[in-house]
Design an enzyme around this catalytic site. Structure first.
Site, PDB file in Angstrom:
ATOM      1  N   TYR A  41     -26.831 -22.646  60.637  1.00 38.49           N
ATOM      2  CA  TYR A  41     -26.134 -23.695  61.034  1.00 38.49           C
ATOM      3  C   TYR A  41     -26.339 -23.442  62.842  1.00 38.49           C
ATOM      4  O   TYR A  41     -26.200 -24.955  63.848  1.00 38.49           O
ATOM      5  CB  TYR A  41     -24.791 -23.829  60.630  1.00 38.49           C
ATOM      6  CG  TYR A  41     -24.292 -25.437  60.933  1.00 38.49           C
ATOM      7  CD1 TYR A  41     -23.949 -26.673  59.856  1.00 38.49           C
ATOM      8  CD2 TYR A  41     -23.222 -25.596  61.310  1.00 38.49           C
ATOM      9  CE1 TYR A  41     -24.482 -27.810  60.685  1.00 38.49           C
ATOM     10  CE2 TYR A  41     -23.109 -26.755  62.448  1.00 38.49           C
ATOM     11  CZ  TYR A  41     -23.442 -28.319  61.358  1.00 38.49           C
ATOM     12  OH  TYR A  41     -22.640 -28.711  62.061  1.00 38.49           O
ATOM     13  N   GLU A 119      -5.640 -42.903  40.264  1.00 40.90           N
ATOM     14  CA  GLU A 119      -5.740 -42.360  41.812  1.00 40.90           C
ATOM     15  C   GLU A 119      -4.823 -41.227  42.374  1.00 40.90           C
ATOM     16  O   GLU A 119      -3.206 -41.946  41.985  1.00 40.90           O
ATOM     17  CB  GLU A 119      -6.034 -43.144  42.099  1.00 40.90           C
ATOM     18  CG  GLU A 119      -7.529 -43.190  42.217  1.00 40.90           C
ATOM     19  CD  GLU A 119      -8.345 -44.229  42.911  1.00 40.90           C
ATOM     20  OE1 GLU A 119      -8.209 -44.722  44.397  1.00 40.90           O
ATOM     21  OE2 GLU A 119      -9.344 -45.224  42.554  1.00 40.90           O
ATOM     22  N   LYS A 121      -2.142 -40.866  44.733  1.00 37.93           N
ATOM     23  CA  LYS A 121      -1.177 -41.751  46.026  1.00 37.93           C
ATOM     24  C   LYS A 121      -0.684 -40.864  47.154  1.00 37.93           C
ATOM     25  O   LYS A 121       0.024 -40.379  47.562  1.00 37.93           O
ATOM     26  CB  LYS A 121      -0.453 -43.257  45.408  1.00 37.93           C
ATOM     27  CG  LYS A 121       0.271 -43.565  46.926  1.00 37.93           C
ATOM     28  CD  LYS A 121       1.388 -44.727  46.347  1.00 37.93           C
ATOM     29  CE  LYS A 121       1.909 -45.595  47.416  1.00 37.93           C
ATOM     30  NZ  LYS A 121       1.803 -45.551  48.470  1.00 37.93           N
ATOM     31  N   ASP A 123      -0.397 -39.388  50.493  1.00 35.59           N
ATOM     32  CA  ASP A 123       0.771 -39.796  51.587  1.00 35.59           C
ATOM     33  C   ASP A 123       0.023 -39.462  52.867  1.00 35.59           C
ATOM     34  O   ASP A 123       0.395 -38.095  53.967  1.00 35.59           O
ATOM     35  CB  ASP A 123       1.887 -38.504  51.079  1.00 35.59           C
ATOM     36  CG  ASP A 123       3.273 -39.465  52.105  1.00 35.59           C
ATOM     37  OD1 ASP A 123       3.149 -40.821  52.353  1.00 35.59           O
ATOM     38  OD2 ASP A 123       4.415 -38.490  51.642  1.00 35.59           O
ATOM     39  N   TYR A 235     -11.833 -44.071  49.560  1.00 35.88           N
ATOM     40  CA  TYR A 235     -11.453 -44.682  47.667  1.00 35.88           C
ATOM     41  C   TYR A 235     -11.061 -45.253  47.012  1.00 35.88           C
ATOM     42  O   TYR A 235     -11.620 -46.600  45.976  1.00 35.88           O
ATOM     43  CB  TYR A 235      -9.677 -44.159  47.052  1.00 35.88           C
ATOM     44  CG  TYR A 235      -8.727 -44.859  48.333  1.00 35.88           C
ATOM     45  CD1 TYR A 235      -8.011 -43.772  49.848  1.00 35.88           C
ATOM     46  CD2 TYR A 235      -8.060 -45.943  48.126  1.00 35.88           C
ATOM     47  CE1 TYR A 235      -7.195 -44.434  50.004  1.00 35.88           C
ATOM     48  CE2 TYR A 235      -7.377 -46.595  49.199  1.00 35.88           C
ATOM     49  CZ  TYR A 235      -7.070 -45.778  49.892  1.00 35.88           C
ATOM     50  OH  TYR A 235      -5.745 -46.178  50.674  1.00 35.88           O
ATOM     51  N   LYS A 325       5.646 -44.044  41.861  1.00 38.08           N
ATOM     52  CA  LYS A 325       6.018 -43.792  42.683  1.00 38.08           C
ATOM     53  C   LYS A 325       6.771 -42.677  42.537  1.00 38.08           C
ATOM     54  O   LYS A 325       7.757 -43.026  41.321  1.00 38.08           O
ATOM     55  CB  LYS A 325       7.056 -44.419  43.616  1.00 38.08           C
ATOM     56  CG  LYS A 325       6.072 -45.556  44.990  1.00 38.08           C
ATOM     57  CD  LYS A 325       5.887 -45.587  45.715  1.00 38.08           C
ATOM     58  CE  LYS A 325       6.751 -44.830  46.684  1.00 38.08           C
ATOM     59  NZ  LYS A 325       6.554 -45.649  48.416  1.00 38.08           N
ATOM     60  N   CYS A 419      37.063 -20.792  64.200  1.00 37.22           N
ATOM     61  CA  CYS A 419      36.820 -20.869  62.944  1.00 37.22           C
ATOM     62  C   CYS A 419      37.555 -21.955  62.399  1.00 37.22           C
ATOM     63  O   CYS A 419      38.327 -22.530  62.412  1.00 37.22           O
ATOM     64  CB  CYS A 419      37.218 -19.001  61.960  1.00 37.22           C
ATOM     65  SG  CYS A 419      36.972 -19.800  60.195  1.00 37.22           S
ATOM     66  N   CYS A 422      40.367 -21.338  60.097  1.00 40.97           N
ATOM     67  CA  CYS A 422      41.814 -20.194  60.651  1.00 40.97           C
ATOM     68  C   CYS A 422      41.447 -20.347  62.064  1.00 40.97           C
ATOM     69  O   CYS A 422      42.957 -19.530  62.708  1.00 40.97           O
ATOM     70  CB  CYS A 422      41.509 -18.969  59.844  1.00 40.97           C
ATOM     71  SG  CYS A 422      40.317 -17.590  60.995  1.00 40.97           S
ATOM     72  N   CYS A 437      33.550 -16.069  61.651  1.00 47.51           N
ATOM     73  CA  CYS A 437      35.307 -15.706  61.451  1.00 47.51           C
ATOM     74  C   CYS A 437      35.283 -13.723  61.364  1.00 47.51           C
ATOM     75  O   CYS A 437      34.780 -13.788  59.700  1.00 47.51           O
ATOM     76  CB  CYS A 437      35.243 -16.888  60.492  1.00 47.51           C
ATOM     77  SG  CYS A 437      37.488 -16.684  60.692  1.00 47.51           S
ATOM     78  N   CYS A 442      41.144 -15.108  56.592  1.00 42.78           N
ATOM     79  CA  CYS A 442      40.807 -16.290  56.341  1.00 42.78           C
ATOM     80  C   CYS A 442      40.915 -17.376  55.463  1.00 42.78           C
ATOM     81  O   CYS A 442      40.086 -16.475  54.065  1.00 42.78           O
ATOM     82  CB  CYS A 442      39.115 -16.353  57.004  1.00 42.78           C
ATOM     83  SG  CYS A 442      38.760 -18.187  57.396  1.00 42.78           S
TER      84      CYS A 442
END
Ligand code: IVH
Length: 679
Positions: A41, A119, A121, A123, A235, A325, A419, A422, A437, A442
């Site tokens: 190529y 098909e 969908k 995203d 599509y 959906k 913390c 405590c 902590c 605690c």
């Protein structure tokens, strides 16, 4: 064809070479089935470049050497679409789909015998590709459906978009003017790799693959777009000259686009009728997670174009098609607050308090923010609009902020110095992301510690849920896990929602747990790095907690699977005076299991060296019980079947593990056969 570079080279040779290269790149990028090697190529490509250097006025935009052009200055030009770029109405479940069908059957009785096409969908981002005489002349975004932006120079960099339609079947012709619609997207793996690269380069990362595709296509410099591994699925034919008769159905349109050389998806399905569409739906729901790219649903299209055209539109949505959906897994909402959770080991974990939002059928009010570094890196601010994702069983998490919608009122977050439970100063250890902590008393840590202590794999105290644990600590009825064993029924009866019967059951469960074996108590102590398997090993060597406490570093390290870190954690745990105090309390209340090692060692012989996998429901033993039984006899229990598995112990309703066992030729035992082995 390998052309000789001589004076006789004609313009036709040049055209022929361009055509060949376009076919090779289709085979390589679209089909992933190259017909020549990369070096062949390259050789041809360089030949083309050489011709173009000699005859610069021959060069046209469809030459593969012209994929990356000059940056666009300022902003993209506007382009009017040749026909409105329509949208789709949504359905959210099969009832909506049936309702849609009923509506359109009433409008056109041909629908009652109609076929449909399903098909994915995609995203991604819609693009409109214009071809004249088979050559890509323009690429545009959808815009408002009537006018889009001219992103031709970016579109051209996508290697799967033909600059020249390859037309793979000589018997098929292409109209002089053809406008194709497709969706540009980024595969998940490419998205993750890109974000990693951007992060390493200290650049802004993208929130999700869709935003990345959109951001990449709207770069002014096509060089940047070309560095993003964008893909496209086509599509639809939006418009065409009428010199050639085009397919009358959607299913044939997809085949047609494929045969002339556009990337289409093999996931599309033909359905004889609406019932078939309904039957296909569950497979799509299952398939969703396994796909290498994100789809947010399935588009159902009435197959006959004429029927769709006659049905007309509602606003911008054609009546003849609908998108079902999927329940969304990533939605945006407002980050109201950032709060901090204190874990059993004292680790502080920030979490997001969100404006409640539904994700995949579940109301989400909180989501993890991972750690403080994550908040800083993503520059997440209180008041931000954020993307939140929930996938499968994973705890919902904040993906990142949507910075474009900031009002300026958002507040930068600073990690707490103390913390939150405590008030003790938090600490950070060299080389770790986490903040701790370090106060052993605690209350927040105590809650987590108790939760762990009573859990199924530890002391297994049934009926002592988080609510009761929180109340017990809040009301200072218990200060450590040993205090559980001195609780009286009056203490519990005062708690919210505890009637006599329930109190009786809980107290009985607490008392019964005194008989738990040593390995469970060791697990329950929650020593860092000591899980169930390690605890079982330790209980196999040390008769009680006194013996374990007396163990030396080298002695512990000599055990299988115990490295210096775990050995040190065990030593440190027993050296802590608070824990010494706790052990004394446990001994005094009778939680002090002792292992009869002679017995263990005798039985340990039986299954030693063998690895078991338990699957399905056993008639008499719970899965954990069976696990303990096997471990007490020296066997190992693993969660998944492999060639190393000696036996699969199988009960009723065993799943894929049973299949895997047969596939790998691993012997299968039932409960009775296993018990027989122990005798
Ligand atoms: S067809 C009449 N098919 O979904 C043609 N759209 O919510 C209407 N989309 O704007 C569109 N995959 O960007 C169609 N297989 C597919 C699709 C698809 C993704 C997008 C498209 C559209 C949006 C509508």
């Amino acid at each position: 064809m390998v052309l000789k570079m001589d004076k006789n080279l004609t313009y036709d040779d040049y055209l022929q070479l361009k055509k060949e290269l376009s076919f090779y790149s289709y085979r390589y990028y679209v089909l992933s089935e190259p017909v020549i090697s990369d070096s062949e190529y390259d050789q041809r490509y360089h030949q083309l470049k050489a011709i173009e250097a000699q005859y610069p006025n021959w060069i046209t935009s469809d030459s593969p050497t012209q994929r990356i052009g000059a940056p666009v200055s300022g902003k993209f030009e506007k382009v009017a679409h040749p026909a409105p770029i329509l949208s789709l109405a949504n359905a959210f479940d099969m009832n909506d789909l049936r309702a849609w069908y009923e509506r359109i059957v009433k409008l056109d009785e041909r629908v009652s015998t109609a076929e449909f096409v399903l098909e994915p969908k995609y995203d991604g981002l819609t693009v409109i590709l214009h071809y004249e005489n088979g050559i890509l002349v323009r690429g545009a975004t959808r815009g408002d459906g009537l006018i889009g932006e001219d992103i031709t120079s970016n579109i051209r960099t996508l290697p799967t978009i033909p600059l020249q339609i390859p037309v793979l079947d000589r018997n098929i012709s292409v109209p002089q003017r053809l406008v194709v619609r497709g969706e540009v997207l980024l595969f998940l793996a490419d998205f993750e790799a890109l974000n990693k690269k951007l992060e390493e380069a200290g650049e802004k990362t993208y929130v999700n693959p869709r935003n990345t595709a959109s951001g990449s296509l709207r770069q002014l410099d096509p060089m940047i777009t070309s560095s993003r591994p964008l893909k496209i699925f086509c599509y639809d034919i939006v418009d065409a000259s009428d010199d050639i008769e085009l397919p009358a159905t959607q299913w044939e349109t997809l085949q047609y686009l494929k045969t002339i050389g556009f990337p289409t998806s093999d996931l599309s399905q033909f359905a004889e009728n609406i019932d078939e569409v309904v039957n296909y739906w569950p497979t799509w729901l299952e398939r969703r997670d396994a796909l290498p790219f994100e789809i947010d649903g399935v588009v159902v299209k009435t197959n006959q174009h004429a029927v769709v055209a006659d049905l007309g539109f509602v606003g911008k949505d054609p009546r003849g098609a609908i998108a079902i959906k999927f329940p969304a897994r990533e939605v945006s909402t407002t980050l109201q607050d950032i709060r901090v959770n204190v874990g059993r080991t004292g680790v502080l974990t920030p979490y997001a308090v969100l404006t409640p939002v539904e994700i995949g059928g579940v109301m989400v009010k909180q989501a993890t923010l991972h750690n403080f570094d994550f908040i800083a890196e993503k520059d997440i601010r209180v008041g931000d609009r954020v993307f939140v994702k929930r996938a499968g069983d994973v705890i919902p998490y904040v993906v990142g902020p949507i910075k474009d919608t900031r009002s300026g009122a958002e507040k930068t977050y600073l990690p707490p110095q103390e913390c939150p439970a405590c008030g003790t100063q938090v600490e950070h250890f060299e080389g770790e992301v986490a903040w701790y902590c370090v106060n052993a008393a605690c209350p927040a840590q105590l809650i987590r510690h108790l939760e762990h202590f009573v859990s199924r794999g530890a002391m297994d105290i049934v009926g002592l849920g988080i609510k009761i644990v929180e109340q017990l600590i809040e009301q200072k009825l218990i200060q450590d896990v040993a205090d559980l064993y001195t609780l009286k029924s009056d203490d519990l009866l005062n708690l919210e929602g505890y009637a006599e019967k329930k109190v009786e059951n809980v107290l009985a469960a607490i008392a019964a747990s005194k008989a738990q074996p040593l390995n469970r108590l060791i697990t329950a102590l929650g020593i860092n790095g000591v899980g169930e398997a390690m605890a079982t090993d330790l209980a196999g060597k040390y008769a009680d907690l006194d013996a374990l406490k007396a163990a030396s570093m080298p002695e512990l390290e000599s055990m299988d699977g115990v490295g210096p870190n775990i050995a040190q954690a065990i030593i440190d745990w027993f050296a802590n005076p608070l824990n010494t105090q706790l052990l004394e309390k446990l001994r005094n209340v009778g939680v002090w299991p002792i292992v009869e090692h002679q017995q263990v060692e005798r039985t340990a012989q039986v299954l030693s060296g063998l690895t078991f996998v338990i699957t399905g429901t056993l008639p008499n033993y719970g899965r954990d019980e069976m696990k303990t039984l096997i471990q007490q006899h020296g066997g190992k229990v693993s969660g998944s079947v492999s060639r190393k598995t000696s036996y699969v112990v199988m009960g009723e309703n065993a799943g894929s593990k049973a299949d895997k066992a047969s596939a790998l030729n691993v012997a299968i035992l039932n409960e009775a056969q296993l018990l027989e082995m122990l005798k």
